[in-house]
Design a protein around this motif. Structure first.
Motif, PDB file in Angstrom:
ATOM      1  N   ALA A  13       0.765   1.886  -8.180  1.00 54.19           N
ATOM      2  CA  ALA A  13       2.083   2.670  -8.487  1.00 54.19           C
ATOM      3  C   ALA A  13       1.719   3.658  -9.807  1.00 54.19           C
ATOM      4  N   ALA A  14       1.244   3.238 -10.892  1.00 55.85           N
ATOM      5  CA  ALA A  14       1.310   3.686 -11.923  1.00 55.85           C
ATOM      6  C   ALA A  14       0.255   4.985 -11.904  1.00 55.85           C
ATOM      7  N   VAL A  15      -0.969   4.871 -11.003  1.00 57.08           N
ATOM      8  CA  VAL A  15      -1.974   5.939 -10.634  1.00 57.08           C
ATOM      9  C   VAL A  15      -1.080   6.931  -9.961  1.00 57.08           C
ATOM     10  N   ALA A  16      -0.245   6.449  -9.150  1.00 54.66           N
ATOM     11  CA  ALA A  16       0.296   7.452  -8.171  1.00 54.66           C
ATOM     12  C   ALA A  16       1.303   8.395  -8.947  1.00 54.66           C
ATOM     13  N   SER A  17       2.102   7.613  -9.978  1.00 54.00           N
ATOM     14  CA  SER A  17       2.919   8.248 -10.786  1.00 54.00           C
ATOM     15  C   SER A  17       2.560   9.156 -11.614  1.00 54.00           C
ATOM     16  N   LEU A  18       1.198   8.967 -12.252  1.00 51.15           N
ATOM     17  CA  LEU A  18       0.369  10.042 -12.969  1.00 51.15           C
ATOM     18  C   LEU A  18       0.099  11.289 -12.162  1.00 51.15           C
ATOM     19  N   VAL A  19      -0.437  10.771 -10.992  1.00 54.77           N
ATOM     20  CA  VAL A  19      -0.917  11.919 -10.061  1.00 54.77           C
ATOM     21  C   VAL A  19       0.330  12.863  -9.523  1.00 54.77           C
ATOM     22  N   LEU A  20       1.547  12.154  -9.516  1.00 55.85           N
ATOM     23  CA  LEU A  20       2.747  13.037  -9.159  1.00 55.85           C
ATOM     24  C   LEU A  20       3.022  13.961 -10.210  1.00 55.85           C
ATOM     25  N   ILE A  21       3.070  13.401 -11.412  1.00 57.20           N
ATOM     26  CA  ILE A  21       3.597  14.432 -12.493  1.00 57.20           C
ATOM     27  C   ILE A  21       2.487  15.388 -12.963  1.00 57.20           C
ATOM     28  N   SER A  22       1.326  15.156 -12.593  1.00 55.19           N
ATOM     29  CA  SER A  22       0.271  16.119 -12.819  1.00 55.19           C
ATOM     30  C   SER A  22      -0.127  17.178 -12.041  1.00 55.19           C
ATOM     31  N   ILE A  23       0.361  16.703 -10.551  1.00 53.51           N
ATOM     32  CA  ILE A  23      -0.452  17.556  -9.620  1.00 53.51           C
ATOM     33  C   ILE A  23       0.308  19.297  -9.514  1.00 53.51           C
ATOM     34  N   LEU A 136      10.679  -1.585  -3.313  1.00 53.67           N
ATOM     35  CA  LEU A 136      10.031  -1.028  -2.052  1.00 53.67           C
ATOM     36  C   LEU A 136       9.844   0.493  -2.427  1.00 53.67           C
ATOM     37  N   TYR A 137      10.729   0.988  -2.993  1.00 53.78           N
ATOM     38  CA  TYR A 137      10.629   2.589  -3.451  1.00 53.78           C
ATOM     39  C   TYR A 137       9.565   3.052  -4.203  1.00 53.78           C
ATOM     40  N   GLU A 138       9.104   2.154  -4.908  1.00 48.81           N
ATOM     41  CA  GLU A 138       7.680   2.313  -5.729  1.00 48.81           C
ATOM     42  C   GLU A 138       6.394   2.580  -4.625  1.00 48.81           C
ATOM     43  N   LEU A 139       6.399   1.630  -3.723  1.00 46.28           N
ATOM     44  CA  LEU A 139       5.275   1.889  -2.697  1.00 46.28           C
ATOM     45  C   LEU A 139       5.484   2.979  -1.895  1.00 46.28           C
ATOM     46  N   VAL A 140       6.881   3.660  -1.623  1.00 47.50           N
ATOM     47  CA  VAL A 140       7.058   4.739  -0.724  1.00 47.50           C
ATOM     48  C   VAL A 140       6.675   5.826  -1.623  1.00 47.50           C
ATOM     49  N   ILE A 141       6.629   5.765  -2.826  1.00 48.15           N
ATOM     50  CA  ILE A 141       6.306   6.869  -3.824  1.00 48.15           C
ATOM     51  C   ILE A 141       4.878   6.930  -3.589  1.00 48.15           C
ATOM     52  N   VAL A 142       4.057   6.072  -3.767  1.00 48.00           N
ATOM     53  CA  VAL A 142       2.674   5.758  -3.265  1.00 48.00           C
ATOM     54  C   VAL A 142       2.356   6.672  -2.375  1.00 48.00           C
ATOM     55  N   ALA A 143       2.907   6.288  -1.047  1.00 50.43           N
ATOM     56  CA  ALA A 143       2.801   6.722   0.101  1.00 50.43           C
ATOM     57  C   ALA A 143       2.973   8.370   0.158  1.00 50.43           C
ATOM     58  N   ILE A 144       4.043   8.765  -0.475  1.00 44.96           N
ATOM     59  CA  ILE A 144       4.565  10.213  -0.543  1.00 44.96           C
ATOM     60  C   ILE A 144       3.190  10.928  -1.410  1.00 44.96           C
ATOM     61  N   VAL A 145       2.861  10.373  -2.549  1.00 44.64           N
ATOM     62  CA  VAL A 145       2.002  11.032  -3.396  1.00 44.64           C
ATOM     63  C   VAL A 145       0.518  11.158  -2.574  1.00 44.64           C
ATOM     64  N   ALA A 146       0.248  10.115  -1.752  1.00 45.02           N
ATOM     65  CA  ALA A 146      -1.084  10.087  -0.997  1.00 45.02           C
ATOM     66  C   ALA A 146      -0.777  11.412  -0.174  1.00 45.02           C
ATOM     67  N   ALA A 147       0.190  11.335   0.819  1.00 41.85           N
ATOM     68  CA  ALA A 147       0.579  12.452   1.635  1.00 41.85           C
ATOM     69  C   ALA A 147       0.217  13.987   0.924  1.00 41.85           C
ATOM     70  N   VAL A 148       1.008  14.126  -0.109  1.00 46.64           N
ATOM     71  CA  VAL A 148       1.069  15.279  -0.770  1.00 46.64           C
ATOM     72  C   VAL A 148      -0.390  15.840  -1.033  1.00 46.64           C
ATOM     73  N   VAL A 149      -1.034  14.745  -1.809  1.00 42.65           N
ATOM     74  CA  VAL A 149      -2.422  15.264  -2.119  1.00 42.65           C
ATOM     75  C   VAL A 149      -3.420  15.566  -0.965  1.00 42.65           C
ATOM     76  N   LEU A 150      -3.301  14.919   0.272  1.00 39.93           N
ATOM     77  CA  LEU A 150      -3.970  15.053   1.527  1.00 39.93           C
ATOM     78  C   LEU A 150      -3.604  16.491   1.793  1.00 39.93           C
ATOM     79  N   ALA A 151      -2.224  16.671   1.866  1.00 40.52           N
ATOM     80  CA  ALA A 151      -1.904  18.171   2.407  1.00 40.52           C
ATOM     81  C   ALA A 151      -2.250  19.134   1.576  1.00 40.52           C
ATOM     82  N   LEU A 152      -2.169  19.182   0.276  1.00 41.26           N
ATOM     83  CA  LEU A 152      -2.857  19.994  -0.567  1.00 41.26           C
ATOM     84  C   LEU A 152      -4.160  20.304  -0.332  1.00 41.26           C
ATOM     85  N   MET A 153      -4.998  19.176  -0.249  1.00 44.98           N
ATOM     86  CA  MET A 153      -6.189  19.287  -0.037  1.00 44.98           C
ATOM     87  C   MET A 153      -6.577  20.022   1.237  1.00 44.98           C
TER      88      MET A 153
END
Lengths: 288, 416
Positions: A13-23, A136-153
């Protein structure tokens, strides 16, 4: 055993939140080389977009995933057209201009929204893992971040728009001579970066208080992550977030939140001493 | 060209005229000055602490307006000068100096955080200007020039801890505190009163004021398995703890008490699901149901609108502080600093919205009524009240009767 799972989830979750604020910054700074000191304020505007959209009766998920990115993306395009486009290649001037923009946005938000802490409640509630509870929301954020990164890629690698954007950033003169409207590409790319920052603010808003000055807490961390990541923006942001986020979380578990922050900063300093070009300056050099 | 010159001349004349009109002949200005008593308020109307500062300013303004409508003080009108310190300590010292030397005020009501108080207390002492600090704090200030009307841990935490331990039927407490002098010292008091009541402390974690991510802490708390959470968290960023705590589903499992929740109207900002059930203890709650308070709230809402922020201890004690000072002036028959201090030291008492406040001559702190409340649907439900609690913490280290020249904040050495 349960504790190990929970700590692991927390690290993710911490990694996802760093990716989220940095992307968003990775696109604007890493790709376009614009030192955007107003990055934190884009996050703040995304959070306010959610607060106001939900007050006007918009569904929370729609507000977070649709309204906030669009609103902040449009603001980003306006900023690019009115301020940034005159400053490409002039680093110091860009810093000054975006710093001024940051102060302006904080001031404007204070006047319009008031200097009062607002917020929405986190949706979804908790899940139980053995003896532990986690949001559960924290886990959903992880999923959203993963989706955003894949989409951007996917966009950058497989679509024509992504190819044009990358080409323009790499060599604007050549791109222009091949008939590409580079100024439009710059505007849209900046808007996309701003939209990603807006999304970050939107997803953060249920977890923290929303105030006009909230962006200040994120801008330094975002820069540290993107710079530590190096030239390949997505791979760099991912790897830097993984390293710094894990260290931060583990240190927080073992010691205190203060030590956690210190560990993150210390790791970034050591990293840049050893790898001045960031992680992707040495590893994954051909990655995106 | 000539019209330009004309315009410039006209402008100059206008400016000169305005300047004369503004300053006026010097003798008339002094005549006016003799007819009014100047007092100053320095609070944060903007910046991160405005949630606390605005109601304090409103209430002080209302107190002066009402006093003036009732004929003023010693037959003179009171002139209130409100300074906005913008949540910036530097402005506190600047405005305190200005109030004392330029405005030559009779009293200064000022300060929210302990840091701001310690910035201006020496300034006002040096310029011999009376100082009222109306916020609850960690205790220990010992200065004859300064009156602290807010509650201290011996009055609130001492009651809150045993109450929470009994109500929640638990002994093991996990403390989360803001990382500056208020949080550091208050958490020591929490530890002391927990141990005095036969409980244990699972851990004390400190958080800088800008921390917003409490995820790892919430997991740590779960690993420590405490019976009760004690929050000494301060300010807008720390509100995210209450949100994340509720979002993780832990709120239903481990109950919480706090020394700060609700003071900045946190209970209005978070949703009922996030805030309900949290215990807090202050010398005043908006919901105190005495006739004096009901009437006071009515006047407050009439003056500032019914959407005005709910009042908390800091606002109520600003009201009490002003009234105590006004009574001191009446008793002394002058605004002379030493005479007013002596009048206040006679055990001055004021009965108002927060009940009875009596100044303890030895410590210059307040003997006051204390309440325990439970957050319920963005309001507080009052559970118990304690009449006339003495500032025992400060009294243990400070005796201004014996040492009138004492001038410091004692860091009370809590034996734990």
């Amino acid at each position: 055993m349960d504790l190990a799972v929970v700590v692991l989830l927390q690290v993710i979750a911490a990694v996802a939140s760093l990716v989220l604020i940095s992307i968003g910054l990775a696109v604007i700074f890493g790709m376009m080389h614009v030192i955007n000191l107003a990055h934190g304020e884009f996050i703040m505007l995304g959070a306010y977009a959610v607060i106001y959209a939900t007050r006007w009766g918009v569904n929370l998920w729609v507000a977070m995933l649709v309204v906030a990115p669009i609103v902040v993306g449009l603001i980003g395009i306006v900023v690019e057209r009115t301020v940034i486009r005159f400053l490409y290649g002039r680093m110091i001037d860009t810093m000054l201009a975006t710093w001024g923009l940051s102060l302006l946005l904080i001031g404007a938000a204070t006047m319009i929204f008031g200097n009062v802490t607002a917020g929405v409640s986190a949706p979804l509630g908790g899940v139980t893992i053995g003896e532990y509870q986690t949001s559960l929301y924290e886990l959903v954020i992880v999923a959203i971040v993963a989706a955003v990164v894949l989409a951007l890629m996917a966009v950058l690698r497989f679509t024509q728009a992504g190819l044009i954007a990358r080409a323009t950033m790499q060599n604007p003169a050549m791109a222009a001579s091949l008939g590409i409207d580079t100024s439009k590409v710059y505007a849209v790319t900046f808007g996309a970066g701003a939209a990603l920052s807006g999304l970050a603010g939107a997803l953060i808003s249920p977890l923290s208080g929303v105030v006009p000055t909230m962006g200040v807490a994120y801008v330094a961390k975002a820069f540290i992550t993107v710079i530590s990541g190096g030239a390949a923006i997505i791979t760099g942001t991912l790897s830097a977030s993984t390293l710094l986020g894990s260290l931060n979380t583990l240190a927080t578990f073992i010691a205190t939140p203060v030590i956690g922050e210190v560990t993150l900063l210390f790791a970034a300093i050591v990293l840049l001493r050893i790898l001045p070009q960031g992680i992707t300056g040495k590893f994954f050099r051909r990655a995106l | 060209m000539s019209s330009m010159l004309e315009r410039r001349k006209v402008l100059k004349a206008a400016v000169a005229g305005a300047a004369t009109a503004a300053t006026g002949p010097w003798f008339i200005k002094d005549l006016y000055a003799a007819d009014e008593i100047k007092i100053a308020g320095i609070h944060d109307a903007s910046g991160g602490l405005d949630l606390l500062g605005r109601p304090m300013i409103d209430v002080l303004t209302m107190a002066v307006e009402e006093a003036n409508a009732a004929g003023g003080l010693l037959g003179k009108q009171i002139k209130l000068i409100n300074y906005d310190a913008q949540s910036n300590i530097q402005y506190y010292t600047q405005y305190a100096t200005q109030a004392a030397t330029k405005d030559k005020v009779a009293v200064v009501h000022a300060g929210i955080t302990s840091a701001s108080r310690e910035a201006i207390r020496p300034v006002l002492k040096r310029f011999n200007t009376l100082y009222f600090y109306n916020t609850l704090y960690e205790g220990g200030v010992c200065d004859r020039n300064c009156f602290c009307t807010g509650s201290t841990p011996a009055q609130t935490v001492e009651k809150l801890i045993p109450y929470a331990m009994k109500k929640f039927n638990g002994k093991k407490i996990y403390v989360l505190a803001a990382d500056y002098n208020y949080g550091q010292i208050t958490s020591k008091w929490v530890k002391k009163y927990t141990q005095d009541n036969g409980g244990t402390i699972a851990a004390i974690d400190f958080f800088p004021l800008d921390v917003t991510d409490f995820g790892p802490t919430i997991k740590k708390i779960q690993a420590a398995k405490p019976d009760i959470i004690m929050s000494v968290l301060v300010g807008g960023s720390h509100i995210s703890f209450y949100r994340q705590w509720a979002a993780s589903g832990m709120k239903k499992q481990i109950p919480m008490a706090s020394t700060t929740f609700g003071l900045g109207n946190e209970h209005v900002v978070v949703s009922p699901e996030e805030g309900d059930g949290i215990l807090a203890s202050y010398a005043y709650f908006h919901e105190v149901a005495t006739p004096a308070n009901t009437e006071f709230i009515k006047r407050y809402q009439k003056r500032f609108g019914d959407k005005a922020a709910p009042l908390t201890e800091v606002a109520a004690m600003t009201w009490h502080g002003f009234q105590l000072w006004a009574q001191g002036v009446k008793k002394a028959g002058t605004v002379d600093r030493m005479k007013v201090i002596e009048a206040l030291e006679s055990g001055m008492m004021y009965e108002g919205p927060a009940g009875k406040s009596t100044i303890d001559p030895a410590t210059h702190h307040d003997i006051l009524d204390v309440y325990i409340g439970e957050a319920e649907n963005k309001k507080f439900k009052l559970l118990q009240s304690f009449s006339q609690q003495k500032p025992a913490d400060t009294a243990a280290v400070c005796d201004l009767k014996k040492n009138p020249n004492d001038n410091q904040q004692y860091i009370i050495d809590v034996k734990v």
